[in-house]
Enzyme design. Structure first.
Site, PDB file in Angstrom:
ATOM      1  N   ASP A   1      -8.754  -2.916 -16.938  1.00 13.11           N
ATOM      2  CA  ASP A   1      -7.595  -3.179 -17.859  1.00 13.11           C
ATOM      3  C   ASP A   1      -6.745  -3.537 -17.340  1.00 13.11           C
ATOM      4  O   ASP A   1      -5.580  -4.489 -17.393  1.00 13.11           O
ATOM      5  CB  ASP A   1      -7.184  -1.528 -18.937  1.00 13.11           C
ATOM      6  CG  ASP A   1      -7.170  -2.388 -19.821  1.00 13.11           C
ATOM      7  OD1 ASP A   1      -7.308  -3.333 -20.763  1.00 13.11           O
ATOM      8  OD2 ASP A   1      -6.051  -1.503 -20.668  1.00 13.11           O
TER       9      ASP A   1
ATOM     10  N   HIS B   1      -8.386 -10.072 -22.887  1.00 16.28           N
ATOM     11  CA  HIS B   1      -8.307  -8.899 -23.899  1.00 16.28           C
ATOM     12  C   HIS B   1      -8.725  -9.874 -25.455  1.00 16.28           C
ATOM     13  O   HIS B   1      -9.644  -9.530 -26.353  1.00 16.28           O
ATOM     14  CB  HIS B   1      -7.192  -8.947 -24.290  1.00 16.28           C
ATOM     15  CG  HIS B   1      -6.827  -8.272 -23.322  1.00 16.28           C
ATOM     16  ND1 HIS B   1      -5.795  -7.970 -22.218  1.00 16.28           N
ATOM     17  CD2 HIS B   1      -6.715  -6.143 -23.657  1.00 16.28           C
ATOM     18  CE1 HIS B   1      -6.124  -6.517 -21.369  1.00 16.28           C
ATOM     19  NE2 HIS B   1      -6.341  -5.467 -22.851  1.00 16.28           N
TER      20      HIS B   1
ATOM     21  N   HIS C   1     -12.643  -9.933 -25.403  1.00 11.71           N
ATOM     22  CA  HIS C   1     -12.741  -8.831 -25.077  1.00 11.71           C
ATOM     23  C   HIS C   1     -13.365  -8.076 -26.403  1.00 11.71           C
ATOM     24  O   HIS C   1     -14.076  -7.781 -26.387  1.00 11.71           O
ATOM     25  CB  HIS C   1     -11.883  -7.416 -24.487  1.00 11.71           C
ATOM     26  CG  HIS C   1     -12.134  -6.057 -25.431  1.00 11.71           C
ATOM     27  ND1 HIS C   1     -12.192  -5.474 -26.329  1.00 11.71           N
ATOM     28  CD2 HIS C   1     -12.714  -5.019 -24.166  1.00 11.71           C
ATOM     29  CE1 HIS C   1     -12.131  -4.701 -26.437  1.00 11.71           C
ATOM     30  NE2 HIS C   1     -13.337  -4.539 -25.397  1.00 11.71           N
TER      31      HIS C   1
ATOM     32  N   HIS D   1     -13.598  -0.392 -22.754  1.00 15.18           N
ATOM     33  CA  HIS D   1     -12.290  -1.159 -22.794  1.00 15.18           C
ATOM     34  C   HIS D   1     -12.581  -1.996 -21.477  1.00 15.18           C
ATOM     35  O   HIS D   1     -12.335  -3.224 -21.593  1.00 15.18           O
ATOM     36  CB  HIS D   1     -11.530  -1.083 -23.281  1.00 15.18           C
ATOM     37  CG  HIS D   1     -10.187  -1.692 -23.547  1.00 15.18           C
ATOM     38  ND1 HIS D   1     -10.361  -2.254 -24.654  1.00 15.18           N
ATOM     39  CD2 HIS D   1      -9.209  -1.281 -22.836  1.00 15.18           C
ATOM     40  CE1 HIS D   1      -9.002  -3.039 -24.413  1.00 15.18           C
ATOM     41  NE2 HIS D   1      -8.733  -2.589 -23.468  1.00 15.18           N
TER      42      HIS D   1
END
Length: 360
Positions: free
Chosen positions: A169, A252, A255, A269
């Site tokens: 992340d 993101h 993602h 995540h």
């Protein structure tokens, strides 16, 4: 040009930090609702509750998904308890839920991460999912948590995969903030990125490269070393400030596209963000050496560098196009890139990133 940086009211980190929690939160309230990750209930009873001698408290188990249904349920629990402060204890979704509950209940919130798997703890943001785990929306909050407290003794006892996911992340922070700043996009702070936010994003990346592998080796032996402290801070504080006041971009958003594929639901995540960062670098046509540095780092700590390592055993055009289409919907952060982006470009970048990972 207005530049804005936002941050938690207080950030506390270190081995044994939980022992000092009352000192840091007693000015915020006297009746706490503790929202606990189900796997951490015994730790709440043994390590947290005994530290709250002068603060009334109730404990409620988080049901596993940061969904509107769960947020509404916990709001009712807080109301029945007459809680005047919300404590989130657990992983990223537990903490995002606690922040959302506190926002709707108009109460202060304290977040106590038990893993360093995302940069969620420090942010004025909750990521809302459907009850089946698909990304639904970002809930923008008016302020950051009042207190963020990390006891690295607890974090070092968690499975090392969580720390690695946090590195994944955090890995996106420098590249997303840099791209967003280049395009003069406002960050989630409400203004253009500050120079300090961009510097923190860069420091986050350099910290990962230098200390990521030693930190991983240490937590695999439940040890709290200086490298672990640095990586926990990079995953949580540096990445949190860097993304929120620096900016998000493609990683993101991509993602979020991957969350639509059931095959990826068993991956964290940060694991999906790590591969999506490689996709962003391909999409931006970054130098090969730069892309390979990121791939090499991911491989060294066990982050996915191919679609297969994200659970996608068979590459199907319609599935990857679905990922690309979700990543490029109107309002997604991928449009913070300094050039127009279409779904087909993302589709091809995913295939390109996968090919480089396989080559490595």
């Amino acid at each position: 040009m207005i530049r804005v940086l936002i941050s938690p009211g207080k950030y506390v980190q270190g081995a044994g930090a939980l022992g000092e929690i009352e000192k840091h939160i007693k000015s915020l309230g006297a009746n706490a609702l503790i929202i606990s990750d189900p796997f951490m209930l015994s730790t709440v009873d043994s390590n947290l509750v005994p530290r709250l001698s002068s603060i009334k408290h109730g404990v409620e188990k988080f049901n596993g998904e940061c969904s509107k249904t769960e947020i509404n349920r916990l709001q009712e629990v807080a109301k029945k308890q007459n809680a005047d402060i919300i404590l989130g204890f657990g992983g990223g979704k537990t903490l995002d839920t606690a922040k959302a509950v506190a926002y709707y209940a108009k109460l202060p919130v304290v977040v106590i991460p038990t893993i360093a798997s995302t940069d969620a703890p420090c942010s004025a943001l909750s990521v809302i999912y459907t009850e089946t785990g698909e990304f639904a929306e970002y809930l923008m909050l008016p302020k950051n948590p009042d207190v963020v407290l990390l006891d690295t003794t607890i974090i070092a006892k968690a499975p090392s995969r969580f720390l690695v996911a946090g590195m994944g992340d955090a890995l996106a922070t420098k590249f997303e903030a840099g791209a967003s700043a280049k395009a003069y996009r406002s960050a989630m702070s409400g203004g253009l990125p500050t120079f300090s936010a961009l510097a923190l994003a860069d420091l986050c990346y350099q910290t990962l490269l230098e200390y990521g592998l030693p930190a991983l080796e240490a937590v695999e032996h439940n040890a709290v070393t200086p490298a672990v402290e640095k990586i926990v801070e990079a995953n949580t504080l540096l990445s949190g400030l860097g993304f929120e006041s620096g900016g998000l971009a493609a990683a993101h958003a991509i993602h979020n596209g991957f969350t639509t594929l059931e095959q990826t639901h068993h991956y964290y995540h940060g694991e999906k963000v790590a591969f999506s960062t490689i996709v962003q670098l391909v999409l931006e046509d970054r130098a090969t050496d730069e892309i390979m540095e990121v791939i090499e780092f991911c491989h060294s700590v066990g982050l996915p560098i191919t679609l297969k390592e994200l659970g996608i055993e068979e590459v199907k055009e319609d599935e990857l196009m679905k990922v690309a289409e979700v990543a490029t919907v109107q309002g997604e952060t991928i449009h913070n890139l300094p050039f127009p982006v279409e779904a087909k470009m993302v589709y091809n970048a995913i295939l390109g990133a996968d090919a480089l990972g396989q080559l490595f």
